[in-house]
Design an enzyme around this catalytic site. Structure first.
Site, PDB file in Angstrom:
ATOM      1  CE  LYS A   1       6.639 -41.152 -45.564  1.00  9.56           C
ATOM      2  NZ  LYS A   1       7.428 -42.151 -44.816  1.00  9.56           N
TER       3      LYS A   1
ATOM      4  NE  ARG B   1       9.934 -49.356 -43.980  1.00 10.51           N
ATOM      5  CZ  ARG B   1       9.334 -48.186 -43.802  1.00 10.51           C
ATOM      6  NH1 ARG B   1       8.014 -48.123 -43.714  1.00 10.51           N
ATOM      7  NH2 ARG B   1      10.031 -47.080 -43.694  1.00 10.51           N
TER       8      ARG B   1
ATOM      9  CE1 TYR C   1     -28.195 -43.731 -50.311  1.00  8.53           C
ATOM     10  CE2 TYR C   1     -26.049 -42.782 -49.791  1.00  8.53           C
ATOM     11  CZ  TYR C   1     -27.057 -43.048 -50.707  1.00  8.53           C
ATOM     12  OH  TYR C   1     -26.913 -42.629 -51.994  1.00  8.53           O
TER      13      TYR C   1
ATOM     14  CG  MET D   1     -18.665 -41.590 -52.823  1.00  8.27           C
ATOM     15  SD  MET D   1     -18.899 -42.399 -54.414  1.00  8.27           S
ATOM     16  CE  MET D   1     -19.358 -44.038 -53.943  1.00  8.27           C
TER      17      MET D   1
END
Ligand SMILES: *Cc1c(COP(=O)(O)O)cnc(C)c1O
Length: 382
Positions: free
Chosen positions: A42, A140, A269, A316
């Site tokens: 998955k 679940r 930053y 980023m």
């Protein structure tokens, strides 16, 4: 499918398919002979590339590939992978039609869905395999353990469906405290005992994920569903280890720029770092936009086989490290952010601790912007 794959960006994930083969060989060698392996692929095989690792797993003789979405299963089939696929969780009626068309094994946990699937099956002239999930305490998916035997007895009467399997899922299998796992196991066993009384035998019973496989042999039954273990990543600090298995994922980049800064200069930053003396700052061309944890003044990378600390807040698309102690450091030198370089290693758990999360969240957290490069010596020899 190998190192020849195109790659331009100087930041990439290396996936070592030879080590994956080795991990499968070690797991196959130590598991009980009767025990089937379902390899969970998955979420793009936890970020490793579902198609590439599913091919290796299929060659290694696993019984099932496991996905959570039907789309993931369709992608495997479209890639020509014919290994049986088990789709976990719940299906819409539209998805059931696809399961039927592609011979996917899915879970049917209520009688309405079962009736709808039986109708589709009859129309198609097929007898699809289904499994029933028993909720033993995860709350679940699945039918509650107390109601499971009655439900299964009714489902068995729907002869359009082949009831192949019965499963449950542990809420906690990889920590030292196994008391809740034992309670879940007892509830599952209760269902099996009740079925036995009614003369119902289901061929494939399965309960374990990687943690359960490693630490709860009494819960193995006929098959185990392992995702993280074959990838060489352990679900917890304390679970049993299989000697020789190793992670197959390495994150690498190259130094894009070097800055010589002076005492008092700031880095990044928010001016989170102030140099106390002249420093050599190496700029790495990747950041939290690629899935690296968004941290400041924490963590390390490997350059020339030595550790270099991350300084300032990472951005980023870039992060800065203090490379002052790395002799002869140059632009475009290779940097390891996850994995081994020389005698040093940065582990998935190191990054998980930095991010305040679990190992799973690190390996499948890398974004698609980072290219995956597959190392496959065995394939090159063919
Ligand atoms: C993800 C998943 C697994 C695999 O878990 P690992 O800890 O990665 O081995 C097994 N079963 C179910 C139902 C899952 O959702």
């Amino acid at each position: 499918m190998s190192t020849k794959m195109q790659q331009i960006r100087p930041a990439w994930l290396e996936i070592d398919l030879d080590q994956l083969r080795q991990n499968f060989a070690l797991i196959q060698a130590e598991k009980p002979a009767h025990l089937k392996l379902l390899f969970v692929v998955k979420d793009n095989a936890y970020g490793h590339g579902a198609i590439e690792v599913a091919r290796i797993a299929s060659e290694a003789g696993i019984a099932y590939l496991g996905t959570v979405t039907v789309d993931e299963a369709v992608a495997l089939r479209n890639a020509g992978i014919q290994t049986p696929v088990f789709v976990m969780a719940e299906r819409t009626i539209e998805e059931l039609q696809v399961c039927l068309d592609l011979d996917l094994t899915c879970c049917i946990n209520d009688l309405d869905t079962a009736a709808a699937y039986a109708k589709l099956a009859k129309k198609a002239g097929k007898r699809p395999k289904v499994h029933v999930e028993v909720d033993t305490g995860m709350s679940r998916y699945g039918v509650r353990w107390k109601a499971a035997a009655d439900y299964i007895a009714s489902l068995q009467k729907m002869t359009e469906l082949e009831l192949e399997g019965l499963l449950s899922h542990f809420a906690m299998s990889d920590e030292l405290d196994k008391s809740y796992a034992h309670l879940q196991l007892a509830r599952f066993q209760e269902v099996l005992d009740e079925l036995a009384k009614r003369g119902i035998d289901i061929p494939i019973k399965h309960m374990c994920n990687s943690g359960g496989y490693l630490d709860l042999p009494q819960a193995h039954f006929d098959m185990v569903r392992t995702g993280t273990l074959p990838l060489g990543v352990y679900p917890s600090r304390v679970c049993r280890r299989i000697e020789g298995t190793a992670p197959i994922m390495t994150l690498k980049t190259r130094i894009a720029a070097l800055q010589q800064i002076e005492a008092g200069d700031k880095v990044g930053y928010g001016m989170r770092y102030t140099a106390s003396s002249p420093r050599t700052i190496a700029v790495l061309p990747l950041g939290y936009g690629d899935g690296y944890p968004r941290i400041r003044n924490a963590g390390e990378v490997l350059i020339h086989g030595k550790r270099a600390p991350i300084v300032g807040g990472n951005a980023m698309d870039a992060m800065m490290v203090d490379a002052s102690d790395i002799q002869g450091v140059s632009q475009w030198d290779e940097v390891v952010l996850l994995g081994r370089q020389g005698d040093e290693e940065i582990t998935v758990r190191d990054l998980a601790d930095l991010k305040g999360s679990v190992t799973y969240d690190i390996i499948n957290g890398w974004r698609s912007r980072i290219p995956r490069i597959y190392l496959d010596k065995e394939d090159e020899r063919r």
